[in-house]
Design a protein around this motif. Structure first.
Motif, PDB file in Angstrom:
ATOM      1  N   ASN A  10       9.575   9.559  13.441  1.00 37.08           N
ATOM      2  CA  ASN A  10      10.297  10.837  13.347  1.00 37.08           C
ATOM      3  C   ASN A  10      10.351  11.548  14.695  1.00 37.08           C
ATOM      4  OD1 ASN A  10      11.614  12.980  11.807  1.00 37.08           O
ATOM      5  ND2 ASN A  10       9.712  14.153  12.035  1.00 37.08           N
ATOM      6  N   LEU A  11       9.717  10.946  15.722  1.00 36.34           N
ATOM      7  CA  LEU A  11       9.607  11.599  17.037  1.00 36.34           C
ATOM      8  C   LEU A  11      10.487  10.879  18.056  1.00 36.34           C
ATOM      9  CD1 LEU A  11       5.734  12.109  17.015  1.00 36.34           C
ATOM     10  CD2 LEU A  11       7.491  13.764  16.401  1.00 36.34           C
ATOM     11  N   ILE A  12      11.491  11.592  18.564  1.00 34.05           N
ATOM     12  CA  ILE A  12      12.463  10.984  19.478  1.00 34.05           C
ATOM     13  C   ILE A  12      12.340  11.629  20.859  1.00 34.05           C
ATOM     14  CG2 ILE A  12      14.922  10.634  19.919  1.00 34.05           C
ATOM     15  CD1 ILE A  12      15.372  10.861  16.902  1.00 34.05           C
ATOM     16  N   PRO A  13      12.147  10.798  21.896  1.00 30.90           N
ATOM     17  CA  PRO A  13      12.146  11.368  23.246  1.00 30.90           C
ATOM     18  C   PRO A  13      13.481  12.036  23.540  1.00 30.90           C
ATOM     19  CG  PRO A  13      11.948   8.953  23.312  1.00 30.90           C
ATOM     20  CD  PRO A  13      11.990   9.355  21.884  1.00 30.90           C
ATOM     21  N   SER A  14      13.429  13.226  24.108  1.00 31.30           N
ATOM     22  CA  SER A  14      14.662  14.013  24.245  1.00 31.30           C
ATOM     23  C   SER A  14      14.608  14.904  25.475  1.00 31.30           C
ATOM     24  CB  SER A  14      14.820  14.845  22.959  1.00 31.30           C
ATOM     25  OG  SER A  14      15.291  16.125  23.195  1.00 31.30           O
ATOM     26  N   CYS A  15      15.778  15.280  25.982  1.00 39.07           N
ATOM     27  CA  CYS A  15      15.821  16.249  27.071  1.00 39.07           C
ATOM     28  C   CYS A  15      15.681  17.656  26.483  1.00 39.07           C
ATOM     29  CB  CYS A  15      17.112  16.114  27.881  1.00 39.07           C
ATOM     30  SG  CYS A  15      18.609  16.655  27.037  1.00 39.07           S
ATOM     31  N   PHE A  16      15.442  18.614  27.344  1.00 39.34           N
ATOM     32  CA  PHE A  16      15.242  19.992  26.908  1.00 39.34           C
ATOM     33  C   PHE A  16      16.460  20.507  26.132  1.00 39.34           C
ATOM     34  CE2 PHE A  16      15.842  24.552  27.635  1.00 39.34           C
ATOM     35  CZ  PHE A  16      14.647  25.054  27.160  1.00 39.34           C
ATOM     36  N   ASP A  17      17.664  20.236  26.659  1.00 31.81           N
ATOM     37  CA  ASP A  17      18.877  20.771  26.034  1.00 31.81           C
ATOM     38  C   ASP A  17      19.115  20.189  24.636  1.00 31.81           C
ATOM     39  OD1 ASP A  17      19.425  22.478  28.065  1.00 31.81           O
ATOM     40  OD2 ASP A  17      20.893  21.188  29.055  1.00 31.81           O
ATOM     41  N   CYS A  18      18.947  18.881  24.490  1.00 27.56           N
ATOM     42  CA  CYS A  18      19.165  18.281  23.167  1.00 27.56           C
ATOM     43  C   CYS A  18      18.167  18.824  22.158  1.00 27.56           C
ATOM     44  CB  CYS A  18      19.069  16.756  23.247  1.00 27.56           C
ATOM     45  SG  CYS A  18      20.543  16.012  23.985  1.00 27.56           S
ATOM     46  N   ASN A  19      16.924  18.987  22.602  1.00 24.93           N
ATOM     47  CA  ASN A  19      15.905  19.542  21.724  1.00 24.93           C
ATOM     48  C   ASN A  19      16.263  20.973  21.326  1.00 24.93           C
ATOM     49  OD1 ASN A  19      12.733  20.902  21.781  1.00 24.93           O
ATOM     50  ND2 ASN A  19      13.163  19.147  20.501  1.00 24.93           N
ATOM     51  N   LYS A  20      16.827  21.716  22.263  1.00 27.41           N
ATOM     52  CA  LYS A  20      17.206  23.115  22.020  1.00 27.41           C
ATOM     53  C   LYS A  20      18.378  23.202  21.043  1.00 27.41           C
ATOM     54  CE  LYS A  20      19.832  25.162  24.920  1.00 27.41           C
ATOM     55  NZ  LYS A  20      20.415  25.589  26.202  1.00 27.41           N
ATOM     56  N   TYR A  21      19.382  22.342  21.243  1.00 28.55           N
ATOM     57  CA  TYR A  21      20.554  22.376  20.355  1.00 28.55           C
ATOM     58  C   TYR A  21      20.184  22.036  18.917  1.00 28.55           C
ATOM     59  CZ  TYR A  21      23.956  22.987  24.081  1.00 28.55           C
ATOM     60  OH  TYR A  21      24.693  23.501  25.103  1.00 28.55           O
ATOM     61  N   LYS A  22      19.249  21.119  18.785  1.00 32.60           N
ATOM     62  CA  LYS A  22      18.868  20.671  17.444  1.00 32.60           C
ATOM     63  C   LYS A  22      18.120  21.771  16.693  1.00 32.60           C
ATOM     64  CE  LYS A  22      18.301  16.883  14.756  1.00 32.60           C
ATOM     65  NZ  LYS A  22      16.993  16.261  14.910  1.00 32.60           N
ATOM     66  N   LEU A  23      17.277  22.512  17.408  1.00 30.08           N
ATOM     67  CA  LEU A  23      16.431  23.552  16.815  1.00 30.08           C
ATOM     68  C   LEU A  23      15.720  23.029  15.573  1.00 30.08           C
ATOM     69  CD1 LEU A  23      18.761  26.652  17.373  1.00 30.08           C
ATOM     70  CD2 LEU A  23      16.659  26.055  18.592  1.00 30.08           C
ATOM     71  N   THR A  24      15.741  23.778  14.492  1.00 30.58           N
ATOM     72  CA  THR A  24      15.027  23.317  13.303  1.00 30.58           C
ATOM     73  C   THR A  24      15.998  22.943  12.192  1.00 30.58           C
ATOM     74  OG1 THR A  24      14.825  25.597  12.552  1.00 30.58           O
ATOM     75  CG2 THR A  24      12.968  24.684  13.787  1.00 30.58           C
ATOM     76  N   THR A  25      17.211  22.551  12.586  1.00 33.09           N
ATOM     77  CA  THR A  25      18.178  22.174  11.562  1.00 33.09           C
ATOM     78  C   THR A  25      17.840  20.804  10.992  1.00 33.09           C
ATOM     79  OG1 THR A  25      19.593  21.217  13.257  1.00 33.09           O
ATOM     80  CG2 THR A  25      20.060  23.489  12.613  1.00 33.09           C
ATOM     81  N   SER A  26      18.199  20.622   9.733  1.00 36.60           N
ATOM     82  CA  SER A  26      18.026  19.316   9.099  1.00 36.60           C
ATOM     83  C   SER A  26      19.280  19.035   8.272  1.00 36.60           C
ATOM     84  CB  SER A  26      16.768  19.296   8.224  1.00 36.60           C
ATOM     85  OG  SER A  26      16.795  20.341   7.283  1.00 36.60           O
ATOM     86  N   PRO A  27      19.627  17.754   8.093  1.00 39.11           N
ATOM     87  CA  PRO A  27      20.878  17.429   7.398  1.00 39.11           C
ATOM     88  C   PRO A  27      20.875  17.861   5.932  1.00 39.11           C
ATOM     89  CG  PRO A  27      19.528  15.463   7.783  1.00 39.11           C
ATOM     90  CD  PRO A  27      18.874  16.579   8.510  1.00 39.11           C
ATOM     91  N   ARG A  28      22.054  18.342   5.495  1.00 37.43           N
ATOM     92  CA  ARG A  28      22.197  18.727   4.081  1.00 37.43           C
ATOM     93  C   ARG A  28      23.001  17.710   3.304  1.00 37.43           C
ATOM     94  NH1 ARG A  28      24.859  24.183   5.914  1.00 37.43           N
ATOM     95  NH2 ARG A  28      25.646  22.553   7.309  1.00 37.43           N
ATOM     96  N   LYS A  29      23.627  16.776   4.050  1.00 39.26           N
ATOM     97  CA  LYS A  29      24.411  15.718   3.408  1.00 39.26           C
ATOM     98  C   LYS A  29      24.445  14.517   4.371  1.00 39.26           C
ATOM     99  CE  LYS A  29      28.612  18.005   5.038  1.00 39.26           C
ATOM    100  NZ  LYS A  29      29.926  18.565   4.685  1.00 39.26           N
ATOM    101  N   PRO A  30      24.841  13.330   3.883  1.00 38.07           N
ATOM    102  CA  PRO A  30      24.785  12.119   4.718  1.00 38.07           C
ATOM    103  C   PRO A  30      25.512  12.269   6.045  1.00 38.07           C
ATOM    104  CG  PRO A  30      25.285  11.540   2.449  1.00 38.07           C
ATOM    105  CD  PRO A  30      25.307  13.038   2.517  1.00 38.07           C
ATOM    106  N   GLU A  31      26.666  12.939   6.021  1.00 35.53           N
ATOM    107  CA  GLU A  31      27.486  13.069   7.229  1.00 35.53           C
ATOM    108  C   GLU A  31      26.807  13.913   8.309  1.00 35.53           C
ATOM    109  OE1 GLU A  31      28.479  13.684   4.163  1.00 35.53           O
ATOM    110  OE2 GLU A  31      29.870  12.031   3.746  1.00 35.53           O
TER     111      GLU A  31
END
Ligand SMILES: [Zn+2]
Length: 281
Positions: free
Chosen positions: A132-153
């Motif tokens: 569940n842990l993906i190496p990431s840059c600061f910006d990608c980590n920031k854009y993702k925040l704490t969102t999680s998918p609500r549907k497959p897409e």
């Protein structure tokens, strides 16, 4: 999006290593009792990723009846990510996995953190699960925040599981403005499933990659200007196009879907750009 070899550290090993130095007897007892549930979370994640089922994993705030989400989040922040933490060697191994330290989510930034594919705030059992842990840059980590998918897409691409490196799907087009700008877009393959097409588009939007690449391309156009003017003076538009195409082919050999590859092919193919449109003023 770049593929990374899936880590071979199990959730059980990672978790037990992280909590190995917990001194509080009550906390240690309660955390140790979560081991099987954490292994089960790993198994569920593994079985659902890329199948469009990740969004069905339930959020939770209490694990095993007596461990709150914050306590498992702290296992990650203090006992895995922290300097000299018992799990720090695992953290470092995960973060060093991408080739040349390039962020696998944007194929551009430099890795500086680990991004939780499913956020630890809502999925505490996955807080230190390596897959569940993906190496990431600061910006990608920031854009993702704490969102999680609500549907497959809405399930973004996962570098340990999704491999779409072998074919070109990132393209660009030149906008005939002064100075010229370049727009980037995803062109899904007909052979992709509808779900994969949607997920790649969603990934592109979630990490604001069009905006990022357009900004980087503007710097490139500026940096290239003198060189292109010189080639244009001696060899005309054909010479400029040939130079840019060679750059594209060179970039493509390394990464078919880097923004640089898409950029160079787009500008090489654009007659207006090659015949002086490249000028920034
Ligand atoms: Zn990134």
């Amino acid at each position: 999006m770049k593929v990374i070899t899936k880590p071979n550290i199990t959730a059980k090993d990672a978790f037990l290593t992280c909590i190995s130095k917990v001194k509080n007897v009550d906390l240690k007892t309660r955390l140790t009792a979560c081991v099987n549930l954490i292994s089960q979370a790993e198994t569920e994640f593994e079985s659902k990723i890329t199948k469009g089922d990740i969004h069905t994993i339930c959020k939770e705030q209490i694990v095993n009846g007596n461990v709150i989400a914050k306590e498992l989040k702290t296992v990650y922040t203090d006992r895995m990510a922290g300097t000299n933490a018992p799990g720090r060697t695992i953290y470092d191994k995960l973060i060093l996995a991408p080739k040349n330290g390039i962020c696998p989510l944007c194929s551009h930034g430099h890795v500086s953190t680990l991004d939780h594919y499913l956020p630890k705030s809502d999925f505490p059992r996955l807080a230190v699960v390596p897959i569940n842990l993906i190496p990431s840059c600061f910006d990608c980590n920031k854009y993702k925040l704490t969102t999680s998918p609500r549907k497959p897409e809405e399930e973004t691409l996962h570098p340990y599981y999704d491999n779409i490196e072998d074919v070109q799907w990132l393209y660009a087009q030149v906008n005939h403005t002064t100075p010229p700008t370049v727009s980037f877009f995803v062109k899904p393959l007909d052979s992709w499933s509808d779900l994969l097409k949607a997920r790649v588009q969603h990934h592109f939007q979630s990490f604001s990659l069009a905006k990022l690449y357009t900004k980087e391309a503007a710097v490139y156009i500026s940096d290239l200007n003198q060189r292109l003017q010189s080639i244009h003076s001696s060899s005309g538009a054909i010479g400029v196009s040939e130079y840019l195409r060679n750059e594209a082919i060179s970039r493509c050999a390394v990464d078919k879907n880097s923004w640089r590859t898409a950029f160079y092919f787009a500008v090489a193919d654009d007659d207006w750009f090659c015949d002086g449109g490249f000028q920034i003023s």
